[in-house]
Structures are given as structure tokens and as C-alpha cells.
Design a protein around this motif. Structure first.
Motif, PDB file in Angstrom:
ATOM      1  N   ASN A   1      15.032   3.029 -34.919  1.00  0.00           N
ATOM      2  CA  ASN A   1      15.392   3.541 -33.584  1.00  0.00           C
ATOM      3  C   ASN A   1      15.790   5.010 -33.652  1.00  0.00           C
ATOM      4  O   ASN A   1      15.487   5.791 -32.737  1.00  0.00           O
ATOM      5  CB  ASN A   1      16.536   2.715 -32.994  1.00  0.00           C
ATOM      6  N   ASP A   2      16.468   5.404 -34.742  1.00  0.00           N
ATOM      7  CA  ASP A   2      16.826   6.812 -34.894  1.00  0.00           C
ATOM      8  C   ASP A   2      15.581   7.677 -35.070  1.00  0.00           C
ATOM      9  O   ASP A   2      15.522   8.812 -34.580  1.00  0.00           O
ATOM     10  CB  ASP A   2      17.756   6.994 -36.098  1.00  0.00           C
TER      11      ASP A   2
ATOM     12  N   SER B   1      13.631   7.875 -31.659  1.00  0.00           N
ATOM     13  CA  SER B   1      14.333   8.509 -30.545  1.00  0.00           C
ATOM     14  C   SER B   1      13.857   9.950 -30.380  1.00  0.00           C
ATOM     15  O   SER B   1      13.302  10.560 -31.298  1.00  0.00           O
ATOM     16  CB  SER B   1      15.846   8.474 -30.782  1.00  0.00           C
ATOM     17  N   THR B   2      14.086  10.484 -29.184  1.00  0.00           N
ATOM     18  CA  THR B   2      13.672  11.869 -28.911  1.00  0.00           C
ATOM     19  C   THR B   2      14.582  12.887 -29.588  1.00  0.00           C
ATOM     20  O   THR B   2      14.180  14.032 -29.790  1.00  0.00           O
ATOM     21  CB  THR B   2      13.668  12.113 -27.389  1.00  0.00           C
ATOM     22  N   ASP B   3      15.791  12.486 -29.937  1.00  0.00           N
ATOM     23  CA  ASP B   3      16.734  13.403 -30.572  1.00  0.00           C
ATOM     24  C   ASP B   3      16.635  13.243 -32.092  1.00  0.00           C
ATOM     25  O   ASP B   3      17.406  12.515 -32.711  1.00  0.00           O
ATOM     26  CB  ASP B   3      18.152  13.108 -30.068  1.00  0.00           C
ATOM     27  N   ARG B   4      15.652  13.937 -32.686  1.00  0.00           N
ATOM     28  CA  ARG B   4      15.406  13.806 -34.123  1.00  0.00           C
ATOM     29  C   ARG B   4      15.650  15.115 -34.862  1.00  0.00           C
ATOM     30  O   ARG B   4      15.236  15.266 -36.001  1.00  0.00           O
ATOM     31  CB  ARG B   4      13.966  13.351 -34.371  1.00  0.00           C
TER      32      ARG B   4
END
Length: 290
Positions: free
Chosen positions: A133-134, A137-140
Motif C-alpha cells: 500500500n505504501d 500510494s501517490t505519496d512515494r
């Protein structure tokens, strides 16, 4: 004349040697001067430079920011959900002397292959320490920064500075994609069935409430109707009683006429009665004559 014939080749050789000793360093490049394969000098400033003809050679390397697409690789995050990751890096050759010593005659292509191996190893290590999920996610940004920082030390040993690392695409492997789609579809169908069941339950409660309300309203209406009918019957009986008390004979006469009207209508059954029957009392009495 004979001296001129000897002097001309010498002049040509000198001119050729002079021209071969001059080279231009482009502003987009850095140059190394090699003598028998050993680095003698580094030319980083653009402009004219000199070398010894036939003994020394010039090797040029790109001084611009370069990019390297990392071949897609599979990673296994902490939740064992395999992903296919596609990444790229931007880098620059900052130390051409060390770069030459590290890659030899392989040049930029050899350095790119070694950089590719460094980035693949670091990507597997970083992405293997987090959940899928990490990664999806868009915040990578934090993950990409960790990959870059982890690869910097090894890249510096090549004379290369990594400027940036980016994850372009993170997908499920083709063999897992259909299974994941079917699982998502089953979950959505289960949620839909739950919603339908809850809707039916709510509808049943509404119908039951409506049926109970109908029964209550009908019962109340019938009760009110019976009360009204009873009150009307009581008033009617009271009127009949008052009329009977005021003139019993007239009341009996009125009731007989009403009975005649209701029984002697067209289409009624034929009545076979004796003329002396009490039903005809008022037809043959003195009162009837009056």
C-alpha cells in the motif's frame, strides 16, 4: 629547387603534427588526456587544448545530466504481494578521472549498466521493507529519496553523482492481475448483496409498519362507523318510540303501508295469503277507508 622539394614534406608534417596536437573541449563535455592508457590531464573548461601527437590521446565524456531507465523488476513488499516496478534515474559524471578508472574503456555504457545494477539492488531493498500500500500510494517521495540516498555511495565510487530517482510505474504481475481483479469483483458483489439484503430488510420493516398502520386505521374507522351507526340507530329508535307514543294507531298504519310498499313491488315473489290474514288488516278496516 632541390631544397624546396625536401622542405615541403617537412612543413606538411609540422602542420599535420601541429593540427593533431590541438583539440577542442566542448562546453557539454569533459576531456581526459591519456598517455599509453594512463590519465595525464583533465580538461573541464571549454575551449582549445593541446596534447602530444601520436603519444597522447583524448577521451571525451558527457558533462550533461544523463538519464537511465531501469529495466522493470519484481519486488516483494512486507505483505508478500508481488509488484512490478519501473523506475529511472538522473545522474551526472562529476569525477572523470575516477570514472575512467572505474569503467575503463567501457565508457558511459558500461557505467550505465553498473548503475542499473546498483539501482535495482537498492530498489529491491527499500521497497521490500514497506507494504504494497505504501508503494502503490501517490505519496512515494520518501521511498524514492531512500533509494537515491542508498545508491549515492556506490555511484560515487564510479565518479557519478545520482541526482534523482523516480518510480514511473508500479503494477501487479500479469499472473496476479486477473486474480486480484476477480477478488475485487467478488468483494464488490458481496458488498452489493449486503446492501440489497439491508434494503430488503428495511423495505420489509416499512411494509410491516404500513400494514399495521392500515389495520389500525381500518379498525379505528370501523369502530367509529359502528359508534356512529349505533348512535344513528338509537336516534332512529328514539324517533320511532316518540312517534309510537304520540299516536300508536297511526304508527301501526304507517308501518303497514311501508310493508305493503316493500313487499308488493314488481319482480317480487308472489304471495299466496288468505284475505283474512292480519297482513291485510288496514286494507279492509275502517281506518283504510278513511
Amino acid at each position: 629547387m632541390r631544397k624546396m622539394s625536401y622542405l615541403l614534406p617537412v612543413v606538411v608534417i609540422v602542420i599535420v603534427g601541429l593540427l593533431s596536437s590541438i583539440f577542442i573541449v566542448d562546453e557539454r563535455q569533459k576531456a581526459l588526456i591519456l598517455q599509453f592508457g594512463r590519465v595525464i590531464d583533465v580538461k573541464e573548461d571549454p575551449g582549445l587544448a593541446f596534447k602530444i601527437p601520436l603519444i597522447q590521446e583524448v577521451v571525451r565524456y558527457d558533462d550533461r545530466i544523463l538519464s537511465r531507465d531501469v529495466d522493470p523488476l519484481e519486488v516483494t513488499p512486507l505483505d508478500d504481494r508481488r509488484l512490478v516496478v519501473d523506475a529511472f534515474a538522473r545522474y551526472r559524471i562529476t569525477d572523470v578521472r575516477q570514472f575512467r578508472q572505474a569503467v575503463g574503456t567501457g565508457g558511459e555504457e558500461a557505467a550505465a549498466r553498473r548503475l542499473d545494477s546498483i539501482l535495482r539492488a537498492e530498489t529491491r531493498e527499500v521497497l521490500g521493507s514497506v507494504s504494497s500500500n505504501d508503494i502503490l500510494s501517490t505519496d512515494r517521495a520518501a521511498l524514492m529519496l531512500r533509494i537515491r540516498n542508498g545508491a549515492i555511495a556506490e555511484a560515487n565510487a564510479l565518479g557519478v553523482t545520482i541526482i534523482d530517482v523516480r518510480l514511473k510505474r508500479t503494477d501487479l504481475p500479469p499472473e496476479n492481475l486477473n486474480a486480484t481483479f476477480e477478488r475485487m469483483k467478488a468483494e464488490r458483489e458481496r458488498e452489493a448483496q449486503d446492501e440489497i439484503a439491508r434494503g430488503n430488510e428495511a423495505a420489509q420493516r416499512v411494509r410491516a409498519q404500513a400494514d399495521r398502520t392500515v389495520v389500525e386505521l381500518v379498525s379505528e374507522s370501523k369502530r367509529q362507523a359502528e359508534i356512529t351507526r349505533g348512535e344513528a340507530d338509537a336516534k332512529r329508535n328514539a324517533i320511532f318510540a316518540d312517534a309510537f307514543g304520540a299516536d300508536p294507531e297511526f304508527f301501526e298504519f304507517y308501518r303497514s303501508l311501508t310493508a305493503y310498499e316493500r313487499s308488493l313491488q314488481q319482480g317480487n315473489s308472489t304471495l299466496v295469503l288468505s284475505p283474512e290474514n292480519e297482513f291485510f288488516d288496514y286494507l279492509r278496516s275502517d281506518t283504510a277507508d278513511r
